[in-house]
Design an enzyme around this catalytic site. Structure first.
Site, short mmCIF file in Angstrom:
data_model
loop_
_atom_site.label_atom_id
_atom_site.label_comp_id
_atom_site.label_asym_id
_atom_site.label_seq_id
_atom_site.Cartn_x
_atom_site.Cartn_y
_atom_site.Cartn_z
N PHE A 174 -18.82 15.41 -26.04
CA PHE A 174 -18.41 14.61 -27.20
C PHE A 174 -18.32 13.13 -26.88
O PHE A 174 -18.48 12.29 -27.75
CB PHE A 174 -17.07 15.11 -27.76
CG PHE A 174 -15.94 15.08 -26.77
CD1 PHE A 174 -15.75 16.13 -25.89
CD2 PHE A 174 -15.06 14.01 -26.71
CE1 PHE A 174 -14.71 16.11 -24.97
CE2 PHE A 174 -14.02 13.97 -25.80
CZ PHE A 174 -13.85 15.03 -24.91
N PHE A 182 -7.45 22.35 -23.98
CA PHE A 182 -7.71 20.92 -24.15
C PHE A 182 -8.94 20.60 -23.29
O PHE A 182 -9.13 21.19 -22.23
CB PHE A 182 -6.51 20.06 -23.75
CG PHE A 182 -6.79 18.61 -23.98
CD1 PHE A 182 -6.83 18.11 -25.28
CD2 PHE A 182 -7.08 17.74 -22.94
CE1 PHE A 182 -7.14 16.78 -25.52
CE2 PHE A 182 -7.38 16.41 -23.17
CZ PHE A 182 -7.42 15.92 -24.47
N THR A 183 -9.76 19.65 -23.78
CA THR A 183 -11.08 19.39 -23.15
C THR A 183 -11.00 19.23 -21.63
O THR A 183 -11.59 20.03 -20.88
CB THR A 183 -11.68 18.13 -23.77
OG1 THR A 183 -10.71 17.08 -23.73
CG2 THR A 183 -12.08 18.38 -25.23
N ASP A 235 1.71 20.85 -19.73
CA ASP A 235 1.00 19.61 -20.02
C ASP A 235 1.98 18.77 -20.83
O ASP A 235 2.17 18.99 -22.02
CB ASP A 235 -0.28 19.90 -20.81
CG ASP A 235 -1.10 18.64 -21.07
OD1 ASP A 235 -0.50 17.54 -21.09
OD2 ASP A 235 -2.32 18.75 -21.27
N LYS A 281 -0.26 8.32 -23.13
CA LYS A 281 0.20 8.79 -24.43
C LYS A 281 1.70 8.48 -24.53
O LYS A 281 2.06 7.34 -24.66
CB LYS A 281 -0.10 10.29 -24.60
CG LYS A 281 -1.44 10.78 -24.02
CD LYS A 281 -2.65 10.37 -24.75
CE LYS A 281 -4.00 10.81 -24.20
NZ LYS A 281 -4.23 12.04 -23.56
N ARG A 337 -13.21 16.47 -33.57
CA ARG A 337 -12.56 17.54 -32.81
C ARG A 337 -13.02 18.86 -33.41
O ARG A 337 -12.31 19.51 -34.17
CB ARG A 337 -11.02 17.40 -32.89
CG ARG A 337 -10.45 16.42 -31.86
CD ARG A 337 -10.70 16.90 -30.45
NE ARG A 337 -10.16 16.03 -29.41
CZ ARG A 337 -10.85 15.63 -28.36
NH1 ARG A 337 -12.13 15.93 -28.23
NH2 ARG A 337 -10.29 14.92 -27.41
N TYR A 347 0.84 -1.20 0.00
CA TYR A 347 0.00 0.00 0.00
C TYR A 347 0.87 1.25 0.00
O TYR A 347 0.56 2.22 -0.69
CB TYR A 347 -0.93 0.02 1.22
CG TYR A 347 -1.96 1.13 1.12
CD1 TYR A 347 -3.20 0.91 0.51
CD2 TYR A 347 -1.67 2.42 1.58
CE1 TYR A 347 -4.12 1.92 0.38
CE2 TYR A 347 -2.59 3.44 1.44
CZ TYR A 347 -3.82 3.19 0.84
OH TYR A 347 -4.73 4.20 0.70
C1 LIG Z 1 -5.28 12.84 -22.86
C2 LIG Z 1 -4.87 14.19 -22.48
C3 LIG Z 1 -5.09 14.69 -21.19
C4 LIG Z 1 -5.89 13.91 -20.14
O1 LIG Z 1 -5.32 12.70 -19.81
P1 LIG Z 1 -6.17 11.39 -19.46
O2 LIG Z 1 -5.11 10.36 -19.16
O3 LIG Z 1 -7.00 11.04 -20.66
O4 LIG Z 1 -7.02 11.68 -18.28
C5 LIG Z 1 -4.60 15.95 -20.89
N1 LIG Z 1 -3.96 16.69 -21.81
C6 LIG Z 1 -3.75 16.27 -23.05
C7 LIG Z 1 -3.04 17.13 -24.04
C8 LIG Z 1 -4.21 15.01 -23.45
O5 LIG Z 1 -4.02 14.59 -24.70
#
Ligand SMILES: *Cc1c(COP(=O)(O)O)cnc(C)c1O
Length: 470
Positions: free
Chosen positions: A462, A137-138, A228, A271, A395, A85
């Site tokens: 979306f 970004f969303t 980011d 990613k 998008r 843990y």
């Molecule tokens: C995917 C993404 C996020 C969010 O990450 P999640 O792992 O999907 O929660 C934030 N910023 C960018 C640019 C992304 O492509």
């Protein structure tokens, strides 16, 4: 389908061909569907590709998020999971990998990127503050808004122009940022939110010169700069390829130099970091770290696992080492560019230059007869699925959502359909099939009709909205 694509594509495009720096050890069969099956599946999904079942999809280009293939080393690492843990040894391996390649001091694992966005937004934004950034970004903007902040777009103008060939369309416009800080006052600015590469602009990179200048401007006004870092390793590839002085610098070194200009970062490990789940948050400032470490136990988990299993942290630590290798990154971005070059050759309208993780189709140019209120990019994603079972993503106006103050749709200038390439998953032959399908859909564009929205969720619509044909 037309089988007449030459096999020596690289030479056709005036460069030597590349090949993947890996070979295939395990395969996952793909199912092909009939046009009737696809029409039924799409109808049931309300013309939203997010609501399709994956077993009804042939080539899945919905997203590059968590869809990559792990290496044999990563799978071996999964067996080394220390599921304690607290204080799992995999956490310390992850911490060391992030410190080495991204350079930040204090590290917190999170269940994925938005977990990290939630925490930094909560702790670094006071209600009423502004958060300038290089295009929204969303999930990032939503967490900033939920924390009481207001996102302000300070990206350069070229980012909004799908035909501009500028090499660094992700750059912040220093004039816009400085004007905002001067008119609103530095204390009104929570922090600058910089993303490399910029997803919503078509995966466009930020230059080293730009981050350096933004960092200096922020330093002058006492404003923090957070990154980011989701696709920052891919951004480093573009710096190596395009920015004077970096051609012979390894990607790992470029990544580290870039991050060193910033005060912290959030990350979707799904990613660049080559894992199916995971994320992290990293900052240099001790006081902010203390606050984040206190909040993380409420929302994610203890600060040494943050919602992840030990084995997931191990896989991400290894993924970090792998994603900064030059040969890996050349083939990763090379595959995206290969698809982009095929489509360009056939005069299909796409965002140029082609970005790092996806080819973005310009839906407004596909369907000049469909107004943005009838969701052209959503239409294009639906048409591609009907044609070949390829799954893409909208998008455009659907992703942009509504202005919380007025309730109107945000109408972004870019109305795009994204063909997102998962990492290490598909071959060049899959890219040929995709390109042919896009060409077919483009050739019948004038006959295609728009959509109306029949169901609209309140947040990030979306993902779950439904549509019907007009
Ligand atoms: C995917 C993404 C996020 C969010 O990450 P999640 O792992 O999907 O929660 C934030 N910023 C960018 C640019 C992304 O492509």
């Amino acid at each position: 389908m037309t089988p007449n694509i030459p096999r020596t594509m690289g030479q056709q495009f005036g460069r030597r061909s590349w090949a993947e720096p890996w070979k295939i050890k395990m395969v996952e069969p793909l199912a092909e569907t009939t046009p009737d099956q696809r029409a039924r599946a799409l109808e049931e999904a309300g013309y939203n590709t997010f609501l399709l079942k994956s077993e009804d999809v042939y080539i899945d280009l919905l997203t590059d998020s968590g869809t990559g293939a792990m290496s044999d080393r990563q799978w071996a690492g999964m067996m080394l999971g220390d599921e304690a843990y607290a204080g799992s040894k995999n956490f310390y391996r992850l911490e060391a990998a992030i410190q080495r390649h991204y350079g930040y001091r204090h590290i917190l694992p999170t269940h994925q990127g938005r977990g990290a966005e939630h925490l930094i937004s909560r702790c670094a934004i006071k209600p009423g503050q502004l958060v300038p950034g290089n295009m929204y970004f969303t999930t990032t903007r939503l967490h900033q808004e939920l924390a009481g902040g207001r996102f302000v777009d300070v990206i350069c103008d070229e980012a909004h122009d799908t035909s501009s060939l500028a090499p660094f369309k992700g750059n912040i416009d220093l004039g816009k940022l400085e004007a905002l800080i001067r008119t609103e006052g530095a204390e009104k600015v929570a922090y600058v939110s910089l993303a490399g590469t910029v997803n919503m602009a078509g995966g466009q990179p930020v230059s080293m010169a730009n981050v350096k200048a933004v960092s200096e401007l922020c330093g002058k006004h006492g404003v923090k700069l957070y990154l980011d870092a989701t696709r920052m390793a891919e951004n480093a590839f573009f710096i190596q390829e395009r920015e004077p002085g970096y051609a012979d610098v390894p990607i790992a070194q470029i990544l580290r130099e870039f991050c060193d200009y910033t005060d912290g970062a959030w990350m979707s490990g799904k990613k660049d970091n080559l894992v199916n789940i995971g994320g992290w948050l990293a900052v240099n400032d001790w006081d902010l770290y203390e606050e984040l470490r206190n909040q993380i136990v409420i929302y994610e988990g203890l600060h040494t696992y943050g919602g992840l299993a030990g084995r997931d942290m191990e896989a991400m630590a290894i993924g970090i080492e792998e994603c900064v290798q030059d040969d890996y990154m050349r083939s990763r971005v090379g595959q995206v560019q290969y698809l982009g070059e095929l489509l360009t050759d056939w005069n299909v309208p796409i965002v140029k230059p082609v970005g790092g993780h996806a080819v973005f189709l310009d839906a407004k140019a596909f369907y000049p007869h469909i107004p943005q209120s009838e969701f052209p990019a959503q239409v294009l994603a639906a048409e591609l699925y009907l044609d070949s079972g390829i799954r893409a993503m909208e998008r455009g106006v659907v992703s942009a959502g509504r202005n919380p103050a007025t309730g109107d749709h945000y109408y972004p200038r870019l109305e795009l359909t994204r063909l997102t390439i998962p990492r290490r998953v598909y071959t060049q032959a899959h890219m040929d099939v995709v390109a042919e399908s896009v060409k077919m859909v483009f050739e019948r564009a004038t006959e295609t009709r728009g959509l109306r929205m029949t169901y609209e969720p309140k947040y990030l619509r979306f993902f779950q909205a439904k549509f019907a044909r007009l």
